[in-house]
Design an enzyme around this catalytic site. Structure first.
Site, mmCIF file in Angstrom:
data_model
loop_
_atom_site.group_PDB
_atom_site.id
_atom_site.type_symbol
_atom_site.label_atom_id
_atom_site.label_comp_id
_atom_site.label_asym_id
_atom_site.label_seq_id
_atom_site.Cartn_x
_atom_site.Cartn_y
_atom_site.Cartn_z
ATOM 1 N N GLY A 1 42.456 47.130 33.805
ATOM 2 C CA GLY A 1 43.585 47.005 32.937
ATOM 3 C C GLY A 1 43.622 45.618 32.445
ATOM 4 O O GLY A 1 43.011 46.104 31.093
ATOM 5 N N ASP B 1 48.839 51.669 38.934
ATOM 6 C CA ASP B 1 49.057 50.309 40.091
ATOM 7 C C ASP B 1 49.361 50.661 41.745
ATOM 8 O O ASP B 1 50.729 49.953 41.166
ATOM 9 C CB ASP B 1 48.259 48.885 39.048
ATOM 10 C CG ASP B 1 47.421 49.283 38.712
ATOM 11 O OD1 ASP B 1 46.446 49.280 38.323
ATOM 12 O OD2 ASP B 1 47.505 47.757 37.521
ATOM 13 N N GLU C 1 51.060 45.895 51.558
ATOM 14 C CA GLU C 1 52.185 44.817 51.998
ATOM 15 C C GLU C 1 53.252 45.328 52.776
ATOM 16 O O GLU C 1 53.719 44.216 53.339
ATOM 17 C CB GLU C 1 52.612 43.851 50.785
ATOM 18 C CG GLU C 1 50.802 43.332 50.177
ATOM 19 C CD GLU C 1 51.845 42.678 48.919
ATOM 20 O OE1 GLU C 1 50.886 42.106 47.900
ATOM 21 O OE2 GLU C 1 52.770 41.883 49.154
ATOM 22 N N CYS D 1 43.748 46.356 45.452
ATOM 23 C CA CYS D 1 43.311 45.461 45.667
ATOM 24 C C CYS D 1 43.438 44.577 47.004
ATOM 25 O O CYS D 1 44.189 44.975 47.317
ATOM 26 C CB CYS D 1 42.839 44.627 44.489
ATOM 27 S SG CYS D 1 44.660 44.501 44.069
ATOM 28 N N HIS E 1 37.285 37.169 40.972
ATOM 29 C CA HIS E 1 38.040 36.089 41.961
ATOM 30 C C HIS E 1 36.550 35.150 41.530
ATOM 31 O O HIS E 1 36.917 33.118 41.829
ATOM 32 C CB HIS E 1 38.303 35.622 42.572
ATOM 33 C CG HIS E 1 39.710 36.602 42.520
ATOM 34 N ND1 HIS E 1 40.405 36.336 42.165
ATOM 35 C CD2 HIS E 1 40.232 37.963 43.863
ATOM 36 C CE1 HIS E 1 41.863 37.094 42.533
ATOM 37 N NE2 HIS E 1 41.831 38.560 42.953
ATOM 38 N N CYS F 1 39.175 43.767 40.288
ATOM 39 C CA CYS F 1 40.617 43.933 39.731
ATOM 40 C C CYS F 1 40.727 43.857 38.433
ATOM 41 O O CYS F 1 39.522 43.478 37.353
ATOM 42 C CB CYS F 1 41.235 42.795 40.460
ATOM 43 S SG CYS F 1 42.834 43.007 41.057
HETATM 44 N N1 GLN Z 1 45.902 46.135 35.959
HETATM 45 C C1 GLN Z 1 46.118 45.452 36.738
HETATM 46 C C2 GLN Z 1 45.407 44.570 35.660
HETATM 47 O O1 GLN Z 1 43.920 44.735 35.588
HETATM 48 C C3 GLN Z 1 45.555 44.686 37.919
HETATM 49 C C4 GLN Z 1 46.314 43.763 39.139
HETATM 50 C C5 GLN Z 1 46.541 44.303 40.229
HETATM 51 O O2 GLN Z 1 46.083 44.899 41.002
HETATM 52 N N2 GLN Z 1 47.081 43.076 40.848
HETATM 53 O O3 GLN Z 1 45.541 43.302 36.142
HETATM 54 ZN ZN ZN Z 2 43.679 44.226 41.547
#
Ligand code: GLN
Ligand code: ZN
Length: 763
Positions: free
Chosen positions: A437, A604, A610, A648, A699, A731
């Site tokens: 995204g 998302d 969590e 994620c 990351h 991500c």
């Molecule tokens: N669509 C969001 C992005 O791409 C998803 C972010 C996430 O998973 N925390 O930033």
């Molecule tokens: Zn993510």
């Protein structure tokens, strides 16, 4: 006789995130250790004074941390993994931060969520041959620092059993019992030092007592505390539990030979009566009556009744009044929130206000002066006003939730039927490539948004900039050869805030910062009222992006559970009901996106995992409504519309059945970091729909080569059907730079094309 008031911990980051900025200056080499220590020292002093001024008798010390209190405990007891080198003279600051953040030669220690909060702690590692010893004097030093200011504090330690249970044994061969045993010697010495320094009470946190524990682990507490109380007979130990009721562990906790036990009576008010009945003579009970996790004003009448019951049973000298847990999880001070509607502000309480409530409760039980009684009446008036406020209670929203029907939770057809219809409207190659995204949020974008928000940049100019960014992003994706495009999320500061700001029922503070980990803070929105969507939220940008290309552009929404999890939520409506309200608003957005010609929509839910309750017996109920909310948000889509979800950094084992029940057409998950290991679980449990395992660890600044990506794709193909597999990064790409993103995606496309052309990889 006045009742004692206590506090379990105070936010460390500072009302204006002073610690964050001091840390970042230090890390970037722009300041010296001394400056960092000065800021830290000033913050401690300020916070102690604030607590003293609020009339708190037992103020915590050693609750401060430069990074994390669990890391501090590891350093304190000498649990420093060998990869950071031998530290014979105690751990220096460089090593401390290397453990937290990694350095050139050693990766950081792992980080994970602190129980069910959004705070992340550094996971202790236990290795054979660790040299456990008192390796830091932080607890004593901070106790003495406060003493020098004339304040007698209650040092806080993370208890040895929770410390071990929260850690991991990398060799998987060590015995938890033996580690606890070895640590007890260290704790023993520490307690002696504290006693020697003049401490009277020491708070030992054992939050793991609120979890489902095996008998073996439960037994560790008995042995540990037998030994600890013998070490420093002059000290009074307050065993603090929080975040959950003790349930089956209550009897064991109360029978430990400590001077006091703290109970969370906000999360688990029902444990008060059994605790009062079972508390042995002389045990002090600290009542956690003021919510340390939420931002609402306390219902003082309700809390008062609990305090009165406890005092009735135990007498005033055996009762303390306190927040439910450390105030680490709430912002510092409401007084700075001058732009909030004063009515709504009146409903809230941050750390400082919560301590005033604690004090007021204590005064009410022992010295109910007219002034105190007037404050109670005022509290009642404010709460009544909140209940009847039209922003809090919207009949139309309530009616809509009440009218939800069974059919609204299911797509018109099953997955196979949907897939074939989707492939007619949106034909895609095998192994379709997409992204999650967001694209790089450059300084230019962030600065423009800040300027626009503060009124320095006119809306038209800001929107021009966003349009250019979108155009550029669409072009690049086309050039690189992606199959399902995104617009890049440039208009979004944060995936929850962006939607919250457009929905009714959310409210935003200016300084409501809460520490997430290290120097990182979040400013959660406050979900204060019934949620509804006055107008479409994402349609204009999605439509614009789609107008630029013939390829499908994916609409991008944040799911109802994630919206809920990352906000401060209401205490006057069940989370399920709140979540359904958000889901209905999103359902309308899905419909509007469809009507605007968007054929692929991603919702998302990175925070679904969590929200999982701490106790196993509570989990089914949560997963039921959480998945229902996702389905309610998405199931209004036509068969032809392809629904994606993204989750994620979740541990999937425990939630995989629930993830299946979400019934998204495509789910993307992070998998590059674990080299596709995660995928096995999906394959084993016969995950029925399509899946996009990440092939690029977003990351890391490292760009994966196309060979690397190809290996990962082939690995995925060994466990998953070729026609159900998607290719994507782990991500969103928002924290990466354009150059690396362009290279990584180019390599991903090259790798995927090679695999597409090579049918041998089929299983
Ligand atoms: N669509 C969001 C992005 O791409 C998803 C972010 C996430 O998973 N925390 O930033
Ligand atoms: Zn993510």
């Amino acid at each position: 006789m006045a009742v004692v008031t206590g506090n379990l911990g105070f936010p460390r980051i500072g009302a204006h995130r002073e610690l964050k900025f001091a840390l970042e200056q230090f890390w970037s080499g722009n300041s010296e250790t001394k400056q960092l220590q000065t800021t830290a020292c000033e913050l401690r002093k300020l916070h102690w004074r604030m607590q003293a001024d609020s009339g708190i008798d037992q103020i915590p010390s050693n609750d401060f941390s430069l990074y994390d209190h669990v890391l501090d405990t590891a350093v304190l007891v000498g649990a420093v993994p060998a990869r950071y080198g031998h530290q014979p003279d105690g751990v220096d600051l460089t090593t401390y931060f290397a453990m937290a953040r990694g350095n050139d030669s050693a990766p950081a220690m792992e980080m994970t969520k602190w129980f069910d909060t959004n705070y992340h702690y550094i996971v202790p590692e236990f290795e054979a041959g660790m040299d456990f010893r008192v390796a830091s004097h932080k607890p004593v030093e901070e106790f003495l620092e406060a003493k020098a200011l004339g304040l007698m504090t209650r040092p806080v330690l993370l208890g040895p059993v929770s410390f071990v249970l929260l850690g991991k044994d990398r060799s998987q061969r060590l015995d938890r019992g033996a580690i606890v045993k070895a640590l007890l010697e260290v704790y023993c010495e520490l307690l002696k030092d504290l006693e020697h320094a003049g401490a009277v009470w020491v708070q030992i946190d054992e939050p793991c007592l609120g979890l489902d524990l095996a008998e073996f682990d439960l037994a560790l507490f008995g042995k540990a505390y037998e030994q600890l109380v013998g070490c420093a007979p002059g000290l009074k130990l307050l065993l603090a539990t929080y975040f959950s009721g003790l349930r089956q562990n209550l009897g064991r906790a109360l029978s430990l030979p400590v001077a006091g036990v703290h109970l969370d009576l906000v999360r688990a008010p029902d444990q008060l009566l059994p605790a009062l009945t079972e508390a042995p003579a002389n045990l002090t009970v600290s009542l956690g009556l003021v919510d340390g996790r939420g931002i609402w004003r306390t219902d003082l009448d309700r809390a008062f009744k609990q305090a009165r019951d406890a005092i009735g049973r135990l007498g005033p000298d055996r009762v303390q009044i306190a927040p439910s847990c450390s105030l680490l999880h709430v912002p510092v001070d409401l007084d700075g929130e001058s732009h909030l509607d004063p009515h709504v502000r009146n409903w809230l309480a941050f750390a400082k206000q919560k301590l005033a409530e604690v004090k007021l409760l204590a005064r009410a039980v022992t010295d109910p002066s007219p002034e105190v009684m007037e404050q109670f009446r005022e509290n009642g008036r404010v709460l009544a006003e909140r209940r009847s406020d039209s922003r809090v209670y919207e009949p139309a929203v309530r009616q809509r939730v009440a009218a939800i029907t069974h059919e609204m939770f299911s797509r018109p057809s099953v997955f196979d039927v949907r897939t074939s219809k989707q492939s007619c409207v949106t034909p895609l190659p095998l192994l379709p490539i997409t992204t999650i995204g967001s694209f790089p949020q450059t300084r230019e974008v962030r600065q423009a948004r800040a300027a626009y928000r503060s009124g320095r940049l006119p809306e038209t100019q800001y929107e021009d900039l966003l349009r250019n960014q979108i155009k550029h992003t669409i072009r690049i994706q086309e050039e690189i050869g992606l199959d399902v495009l995104v617009h890049g999320e440039f208009e979004r500061n944060d995936m929850v805030e962006y939607f919250g700001e457009q929905l009714k029922g959310f409210l935003f503070t200016s300084n409501g910062w809460v520490q997430s980990y290290g120097s990182r803070c979040v400013k959660p929105p406050i979900l204060f009222g019934d949620v509804s969507r006055p107008r479409p939220m994402t349609v204009a940008w999605a439509r614009y992006a789609q107008s630029l290309t013939r390829l499908p552009v994916k609409g991008m929404l944040t799911g109802p559970v994630t919206m809920l999890e990352w906000s401060f939520v209401r205490d006057d409506l069940t989370p399920a009901d709140t979540c359904f309200q958000i889901a209905l608003a999103l359902r309308d957005e899905v419909k509007d996106l469809e009507a605007a010609g968007i054929r692929v929509i991603q919702v998302d839910e990175p925070a679904l995992r969590e929200g999982l309750p701490l106790r196993k017996s509570d989990r089914l109920e949560y997963l039921q409504w959480a998945v229902d909310a996702f389905r309610l948000a998405t199931a209004g889509a036509k068969d032809e519309t392809q629904i994606h979800t993204h989750m994620c950094y979740s541990e999937f084992q425990v939630i995989l059945e629930a993830v299946k029940r979400m019934d998204a057409d495509v789910i993307s998950i992070e998998a590059a970091r674990s080299e596709m290991e995660l995928l096995d679980e999906f394959a084993e449990k016969d995950y029925p729909n399509s899946i996009g395992p990440g092939v690029y660890d977003v990351h890391s600044p490292r760009v994966p080569s196309s060979e690397e990506v190809e290996t990962l794709v082939n690995k995925a193909l060994r466990v998953f059907r070729r026609d159900r597999l998607w290719i994507n990064p782990d991500c969103g790409l928002k924290t990466r730079g354009w150059e690396e993103v362009r290279l990584a995606l180019t390599n991903i496309v090259a790798a995927t094309r090679r695999v597409r052309d090579n049918p041998q990889a089929e299983r």
